[in-house]
Design an enzyme around this catalytic site. Structure first.
Site, PDB file in Angstrom:
ATOM      1  N   CYS A 114     -43.831  17.711  32.659  1.00 44.55           N
ATOM      2  CA  CYS A 114     -44.364  17.792  31.276  1.00 44.55           C
ATOM      3  C   CYS A 114     -45.498  16.833  31.015  1.00 44.55           C
ATOM      4  O   CYS A 114     -46.261  17.005  30.186  1.00 44.55           O
ATOM      5  CB  CYS A 114     -42.953  17.493  30.365  1.00 44.55           C
ATOM      6  SG  CYS A 114     -41.949  18.850  30.570  1.00 44.55           S
ATOM      7  N   HIS A 274     -46.653  16.523  23.594  1.00 37.61           N
ATOM      8  CA  HIS A 274     -46.076  17.551  24.338  1.00 37.61           C
ATOM      9  C   HIS A 274     -44.927  18.285  23.778  1.00 37.61           C
ATOM     10  O   HIS A 274     -44.052  17.841  22.927  1.00 37.61           O
ATOM     11  CB  HIS A 274     -45.650  16.898  25.773  1.00 37.61           C
ATOM     12  CG  HIS A 274     -44.607  18.042  26.404  1.00 37.61           C
ATOM     13  ND1 HIS A 274     -44.931  19.221  26.941  1.00 37.61           N
ATOM     14  CD2 HIS A 274     -43.226  17.735  26.819  1.00 37.61           C
ATOM     15  CE1 HIS A 274     -44.013  19.614  27.469  1.00 37.61           C
ATOM     16  NE2 HIS A 274     -42.724  19.023  27.523  1.00 37.61           N
ATOM     17  N   ASN A 304     -41.505  25.538  25.204  1.00 37.78           N
ATOM     18  CA  ASN A 304     -41.853  24.242  26.071  1.00 37.78           C
ATOM     19  C   ASN A 304     -42.738  24.903  27.318  1.00 37.78           C
ATOM     20  O   ASN A 304     -42.096  25.450  28.224  1.00 37.78           O
ATOM     21  CB  ASN A 304     -40.875  23.549  26.116  1.00 37.78           C
ATOM     22  CG  ASN A 304     -41.234  22.269  27.269  1.00 37.78           C
ATOM     23  OD1 ASN A 304     -42.465  22.429  27.920  1.00 37.78           O
ATOM     24  ND2 ASN A 304     -40.595  21.320  27.441  1.00 37.78           N
TER      25      ASN A 304
HETATM   26  N1  COA Z   1     -27.233  28.937  22.707  1.00 39.44           N
HETATM   27  C1  COA Z   1     -26.028  28.688  22.512  1.00 39.44           C
HETATM   28  N2  COA Z   1     -25.224  27.479  22.954  1.00 39.44           N
HETATM   29  C2  COA Z   1     -25.757  26.625  23.846  1.00 39.44           C
HETATM   30  C3  COA Z   1     -27.136  26.998  24.309  1.00 39.44           C
HETATM   31  C4  COA Z   1     -27.600  28.128  24.022  1.00 39.44           C
HETATM   32  N3  COA Z   1     -28.792  28.417  24.378  1.00 39.44           N
HETATM   33  N4  COA Z   1     -27.404  25.889  25.109  1.00 39.44           N
HETATM   34  C5  COA Z   1     -26.043  25.208  25.487  1.00 39.44           C
HETATM   35  N5  COA Z   1     -25.107  25.689  24.426  1.00 39.44           N
HETATM   36  C6  COA Z   1     -23.998  24.960  24.237  1.00 39.44           C
HETATM   37  C7  COA Z   1     -23.467  23.915  25.306  1.00 39.44           C
HETATM   38  O1  COA Z   1     -22.636  24.595  26.124  1.00 39.44           O
HETATM   39  C8  COA Z   1     -22.568  22.971  24.206  1.00 39.44           C
HETATM   40  O2  COA Z   1     -21.429  23.761  24.081  1.00 39.44           O
HETATM   41  P1  COA Z   1     -19.864  23.132  23.959  1.00 39.44           P
HETATM   42  O3  COA Z   1     -20.062  22.234  23.046  1.00 39.44           O
HETATM   43  O4  COA Z   1     -18.816  23.975  23.767  1.00 39.44           O
HETATM   44  O5  COA Z   1     -19.888  22.561  25.434  1.00 39.44           O
HETATM   45  C9  COA Z   1     -23.336  22.848  23.051  1.00 39.44           C
HETATM   46  O6  COA Z   1     -23.939  24.117  23.009  1.00 39.44           O
HETATM   47  C10 COA Z   1     -24.109  21.625  22.957  1.00 39.44           C
HETATM   48  O7  COA Z   1     -24.931  21.491  24.102  1.00 39.44           O
HETATM   49  P2  COA Z   1     -25.846  20.423  24.182  1.00 39.44           P
HETATM   50  O8  COA Z   1     -26.378  20.267  25.608  1.00 39.44           O
HETATM   51  O9  COA Z   1     -24.915  19.165  23.908  1.00 39.44           O
HETATM   52  O10 COA Z   1     -26.784  20.522  22.978  1.00 39.44           O
HETATM   53  P3  COA Z   1     -27.804  19.640  22.336  1.00 39.44           P
HETATM   54  O11 COA Z   1     -27.658  19.549  20.960  1.00 39.44           O
HETATM   55  O12 COA Z   1     -28.015  18.571  23.091  1.00 39.44           O
HETATM   56  O13 COA Z   1     -29.099  20.616  22.488  1.00 39.44           O
HETATM   57  C11 COA Z   1     -30.946  20.773  24.009  1.00 39.44           C
HETATM   58  C12 COA Z   1     -29.443  21.060  23.915  1.00 39.44           C
HETATM   59  C13 COA Z   1     -31.563  21.128  25.585  1.00 39.44           C
HETATM   60  C14 COA Z   1     -31.630  21.757  23.010  1.00 39.44           C
HETATM   61  C15 COA Z   1     -31.311  19.418  23.791  1.00 39.44           C
HETATM   62  O14 COA Z   1     -30.348  18.585  24.312  1.00 39.44           O
HETATM   63  C16 COA Z   1     -32.783  19.008  24.097  1.00 39.44           C
HETATM   64  O15 COA Z   1     -33.564  19.708  23.547  1.00 39.44           O
HETATM   65  N6  COA Z   1     -32.973  17.803  25.077  1.00 39.44           N
HETATM   66  C17 COA Z   1     -34.247  17.566  25.345  1.00 39.44           C
HETATM   67  C18 COA Z   1     -34.773  18.538  26.441  1.00 39.44           C
HETATM   68  C19 COA Z   1     -36.303  18.603  26.718  1.00 39.44           C
HETATM   69  O16 COA Z   1     -37.026  18.181  25.984  1.00 39.44           O
HETATM   70  N7  COA Z   1     -36.609  19.059  28.059  1.00 39.44           N
HETATM   71  C20 COA Z   1     -37.822  19.283  28.212  1.00 39.44           C
HETATM   72  C21 COA Z   1     -38.204  18.190  29.123  1.00 39.44           C
HETATM   73  S1  COA Z   1     -39.501  17.153  28.294  1.00 39.44           S
END
Ligand code: COA
Length: 347
Positions: A114, A274, A304
């Site tokens: 990224c 980003h 992204n």
């Molecule tokens: N659709 C529906 N549910 C989903 C899902 C999707 N696409 N992806 C994950 N879930 C579920 C998980 O299984 C979890 O379920 P559970 O509570 O029953 O176990 C729940 O949603 C919460 O998951 P979690 O990973 O804790 O969610 P979050 O609020 O942290 O959001 C991201 C997930 C990935 C959106 C978030 O963590 C994020 O954006 N992180 C930064 C990632 C990033 O920027 N990456 C790029 C690198 S720069």
């Protein structure tokens, strides 16, 4: 000593729009979940066979070079940032050189995910400041759609990423109040495995999260049927851990750039973060006390696009007249590695 300015910019996004609704056909997800957590409404996917990371880069580069009033043979060096190259090796830089009919110039690939494009800008800036090159093509391009797990197992990663490319021509200049002021690069490998694609790789599970491959036969370590059957050929991400680190490092590296130049957040005309997650960008904006007019986001339309996200957003902001000559522009990125970086420039 010459400085480097952005003399031309271009972007390319594939035609195919993939909505959150469409993703529901492949996995258990919802438009509401995706929009609430990430801000993403849709993304673009490259044509499965006719488009590659390099072909998208070619389209963005043609525009950037034309925009700079140059032709491909004027380019002195290529810096190409991607995590989704056409081949494991050689890199995409040489493929771009070939496709664009450039001279036998140097071509360097950058593997900083990224933050790849901001790292690439910094590398190119050093070559220009040293006087070695005058016109450098800096590219970020990704074809994520070819390497994501579209089952429910991979939904936390696959809904986030999209395809596209952006390019700039960085050019030597002596103009006052124009060009790159400084760049700032960082890494911390302590959490390398929490946002990573382990395979193909030579780790033999030394660091990975997956099953032990101690019993694999010679030749199997690199990419075995077993790895593919158990989906170990896809990216892994601990989303919440990435989020927590990103919201600290983004503001930190932006403030570092401002302080290095005796400036403050209110001096920024446009911040191009980003496009990792809209929530991350909004948090950074709030932390720095920036207005909506000072920050550009387009993750809603493209997801992204990793190394391509900063140049695509920069290009779009410029096309919309939101960046004008002389404006103070800050580029900032954070991602896998972890690596993070910023660049401050006068447009
Ligand atoms: N659709 C529906 N549910 C989903 C899902 C999707 N696409 N992806 C994950 N879930 C579920 C998980 O299984 C979890 O379920 P559970 O509570 O029953 O176990 C729940 O949603 C919460 O998951 P979690 O990973 O804790 O969610 P979050 O609020 O942290 O959001 C991201 C997930 C990935 C959106 C978030 O963590 C994020 O954006 N992180 C930064 C990632 C990033 O920027 N990456 C790029 C690198 S720069």
């Amino acid at each position: 000593m010459p400085k480097s300015k952005i003399a031309g910019i271009g972007k390319y996004v594939p035609e195919r729009v993939v909505t959150n609704e469409e993703l529901k056909q492949y996995m258990d997800t919802s438009d509401e979940w995706i929009q609430e957590r990430t801000g993403i409404q849709e993304r673009r996917y490259a044509h499965r066979t006719n488009e590659t990371t390099t072909t998208m880069a070619v389209e963005a580069s043609k525009i950037a070079i034309q925009n700079a009033g140059l032709t491909p043979t004027d380019i002195d060096f290529i810096v190409f940032a991607t995590l989704s190259p056409d081949y494991y090796f050689p890199g995409c830089g040489v493929l771009l050189q070939r496709e664009m009919g450039m001279r036998e110039i140097g071509a360097l690939d950058i593997r900083n995910q990224c933050s790849g494009f901001v790292y690439a800008i910094s590398v190119a800036d050093q070559f220009i400041k040293s006087g070695m090159y005058k016109n450098i093509l800096v590219v970020g391009s990704e074809k994520h759609s070819f390497g994501l797990d579209f089952s429910t197992r991979g939904r936390n990663v696959s809904v986030i990423f999209g395809d596209g490319a952006g390019a700039v021509v960085l050019q030597a200049t002596d103009e006052p109040n124009r060009g790159i002021l400084s760049t700032h690069l960082h890494s911390d490998g302590a959490s390398a495995e929490i946002l990573a694609m382990y395979n193909p790789g030579t780790h033999a599970n030394k660091w990975g999260h997956y099953a032990n491959f101690a019993d694999a036969t010679i030749g199997e370590m690199f990419m075995s049927h077993d790895m593919i059957d158990s989906a170990q050929n896809f990216p892994y991400m601990d989303g919440p851990a990435v989020f927590k680190k990103a919201v600290v490092k983004f503001p930190e590296v932006i403030m570092e750039a401002l302080q290095a130049n005796g400036l403050k957040p209110s001096d920024i005309n446009m911040l191009i973060p980003h496009q990792a997650n809209l929530r991350i960008s909004q948090f950074v904006q709030h932390q720095l006390g920036l207005s909506d007019q000072q920050v550009y986001n387009n993750i809603q339309k493209y997801g992204n696009t990793t190394a391509a996200s900063v140049p695509i957003a920069l290009c779009e902001a410029w096309e919309q007249g939101k960046i004008k000559e002389g404006d103070l522009v800050c580029l900032a990125a954070f991602g896998s590695g972890f690596t993070w970086a910023s660049a401050l420039l006068h447009w």
